[in-house]
Enzyme design. Structure first.
Site, PDB file in Angstrom:
ATOM      1  N   GLU A 176       1.398  -1.073   0.037  1.00 31.15           N
ATOM      2  CA  GLU A 176       0.433   0.003   0.479  1.00 31.15           C
ATOM      3  C   GLU A 176       0.933   1.408   0.301  1.00 31.15           C
ATOM      4  O   GLU A 176       0.864   2.380   0.516  1.00 31.15           O
ATOM      5  CB  GLU A 176      -0.936  -0.063   1.129  1.00 31.15           C
ATOM      6  CG  GLU A 176      -2.071  -1.193   1.103  1.00 31.15           C
ATOM      7  CD  GLU A 176      -3.184  -0.989   2.470  1.00 31.15           C
ATOM      8  OE1 GLU A 176      -2.630  -0.203   2.701  1.00 31.15           O
ATOM      9  OE2 GLU A 176      -4.023  -1.862   1.991  1.00 31.15           O
ATOM     10  N   GLU A 295      -5.738  -8.032  -0.618  1.00 26.97           N
ATOM     11  CA  GLU A 295      -6.049  -8.248   0.848  1.00 26.97           C
ATOM     12  C   GLU A 295      -7.843  -7.674   0.736  1.00 26.97           C
ATOM     13  O   GLU A 295      -8.254  -7.435  -0.630  1.00 26.97           O
ATOM     14  CB  GLU A 295      -5.971  -6.398   1.821  1.00 26.97           C
ATOM     15  CG  GLU A 295      -4.399  -6.895   2.429  1.00 26.97           C
ATOM     16  CD  GLU A 295      -3.953  -5.885   3.124  1.00 26.97           C
ATOM     17  OE1 GLU A 295      -4.919  -5.025   3.512  1.00 26.97           O
ATOM     18  OE2 GLU A 295      -3.254  -5.337   2.890  1.00 26.97           O
TER      19      GLU A 295
END
Length: 503
Positions: A176, A295
């Site tokens: 991320e 995710e």
């Protein structure tokens, strides 16, 4: 009185989307909350083995049949020095974990997790730190884990008691990195350049590995989808996957709209595929970048509670969502959506596996139990191996607050040619009405109904707890039958259904 609506479906064994990569049934363990300490690892627990791993947790992981687990993060990895977690445990340093404001004891590290993965029957999807670190630490880490021996880092692994290399196949290039919350947050240009150069040397150390470049942290990020395009322009020839992350919640307590989120998920996947293929065209490449949805889950129940966590404590409870029945329905719908894109979604990781937004919960010193979301994941992981078929579906639709023309029937099917098995996964999103399903499988001559599993509860907020672990459970109560190649089944309102057929 319950009304009955009708839906139709046609399946043909030759109409295939693609072979299902078993790694789409992966999961995730981060050094966060009680995922590791108190989750998979609890020395002194009555059911802990000699290495401190909880055998009751391993048994539940085995039920889920998880083929790969991403580790050690997540936000945690962006400040992690992998060297802290190897060697004698008594010499490992305690560090501040700035990602989650806790203390990391490093009593579980790379080799320990590799040991656990073998017990759990799963592979490790390793991540490298591209927040505070970069090329040098990453190449050394691959050498430590995967090189056979005769070099400094591989011989150090041997001195730690691991003569054979771990041969970790899949590696994530950070996590991320477009998120301002991330340690070492970078622009797309900064990350793309670093990821490219790191990927090159990691593959020079071990050409057999596969690499995942960070996509944006979610479709709602202002950086999406320019981030994906820029990162892939830098890394296209050196990586194999681009990552996607997405969580959904239902703060407005609007079940119909909540279940319609599968439409947004489908659009998200299509947009990333389109972006990757644009870069393929722009770079005149012959290779295709696939997707690692590493995710995904429902996540919103625990957000407020986590603000009360004491800073700098060790393994406090964090992100411990208690999942209800409607969460299980959406998880099933998300899995169906991944199967609809089996030609491009090759890896997916339910985040996470134990205690932290997880299908498995434990209490320290106590029991382990299955949350509601455990069941659809277990069903698809165990019965969704083979070829994802491309069904023709006719279904009623509805409108919700944020979506229009939402299909009442969310369904797909997987054909296992080797075992002569066909499994239909079907979600009825209708709030009130039974759905009468008619499915034409005349191409599957000689097949019979093995079972029709149903997950249903009259209360969308029903949960499983340690005191009441079987409050929401599936049953073989479905009425599916087959006559002259036509499967008929009544799918009760708000229900998850698994119809298994075989010769």
């Amino acid at each position: 009185m319950t009304n009955v609506k009708k839906a139709k479906m046609i399946l043909d064994k030759d109409y295939k989307i693609g072979e299902v990569d078993k790694r789409i049934y992966g999961s995730f363990i981060e050094h966060l909350g009680r995922a590791v300490y108190g989750g998979i690892y609890e020395p002194g627990h009555p059911l802990a083995d000699k290495n401190g791993f909880r055998k009751d947790v391993i048994q539940l992981v085995n039920e889920l049949n998880v083929p790969i687990v991403r580790y050690p993060g997540g936000n945690f990895v962006s400040g992690y020095n992998w060297e802290d977690g190897v060697g004698p445990k008594e010499k490992r340093p305690r560090r501040t974990d700035l990602a989650w404001s806790t203390i990391e004891t490093n009593q579980v590290g790379t080799n320990d997790f590799a040991d656990w993965a073998k017990l759990a029957g799963t592979e490790v999807m390793m991540a490298v730190n591209l927040g505070t670190r970069g090329i040098d630490a990453a190449r050394n880490f691959v050498e430590y884990c995967n090189h056979p021996g005769g070099t400094y880092w591989s011989d150090l692994r041997k001195s730690h008691g691991y003569a054979e290399p771990h041969r970790f196949k899949v590696w994530c290039l950070g996590n991320e990195m477009d998120g301002p919350w991330q340690i070492g947050h970078k622009t797309a240009e900064e990350y793309g350049r670093l990821a490219c150069e790191t990927a090159k040397v990691m593959k020079w150390v071990d050409p057999s590995i596969e690499l995942v470049a960070c996509g944006s942290s979610g479709i709602g990020m202002p950086t999406f989808a320019q981030w994906e395009a820029t990162v892939l322009e830098h890394t296209y020839e050196h990586v194999d996957y681009i990552s996607l992350h997405q969580y959904y919640g239902n703060r407005d307590k609007d079940t119909a709209d909540f279940l319609a989120n599968t439409m947004a998920l489908d659009a998200f996947i299509k947009s990333v595929i389109a972006t990757a293929d644009y870069v393929k065209a722009k770079t005149r490449s012959k290779k295709t970048i696939n997707l690692s949805f590493d995710e995904w889950n429902v996540w919103y129940h625990s957000n407020d509670a986590d603000r009360k966590i004491e800073r700098w404590s060790i393994a406090p409870p964090q992100l411990e969502d208690v999942y209800n029945f409607e969460d299980a329905l959406l998880v099933g719908g998300m899995l169906i959506t991944f199967l609809k894109h089996a030609d491009r979604v090759k890896i997916a990781c339910l985040a996470q596996l134990v205690n932290v937004i997880a299908p498995i919960m434990t209490s320290n010193g106590g029991g382990a139990w299955r949350q509601t979301i455990f069941y659809p994941f277990m069903h698809v992981s165990n019965y969704g191996r083979g070829y994802a078929l491309n069904p023709i579906i006719s279904t009623p639709v509805y409108d919700s607050k944020n979506y229009t023309d939402v299909p009442v029937l969310e369904a797909t099917a997987v054909y296992n040619e080797e075992k002569d098995e066909l499994t239909i996964f079907a979600l009825n999103k209708d709030m009130n009405d039974t759905l009468s399903l008619e499915c034409d499988i005349r191409n599957f001559e000689g097949y019979r109904v093995v079972e029709h599993i149903v997950l249903h509860n009259d209360d969308v907020n029903a949960v499983n707890t340690e005191a009441n672990p079987f409050n929401v459970v599936p049953s073989n109560s479905g009425d599916a039958k087959i006559i002259n190649g036509i499967v008929t089944a009544n799918l009760s309102n708000l229900s998850w259904n698994v119809i298994r057929l075989a010769k």
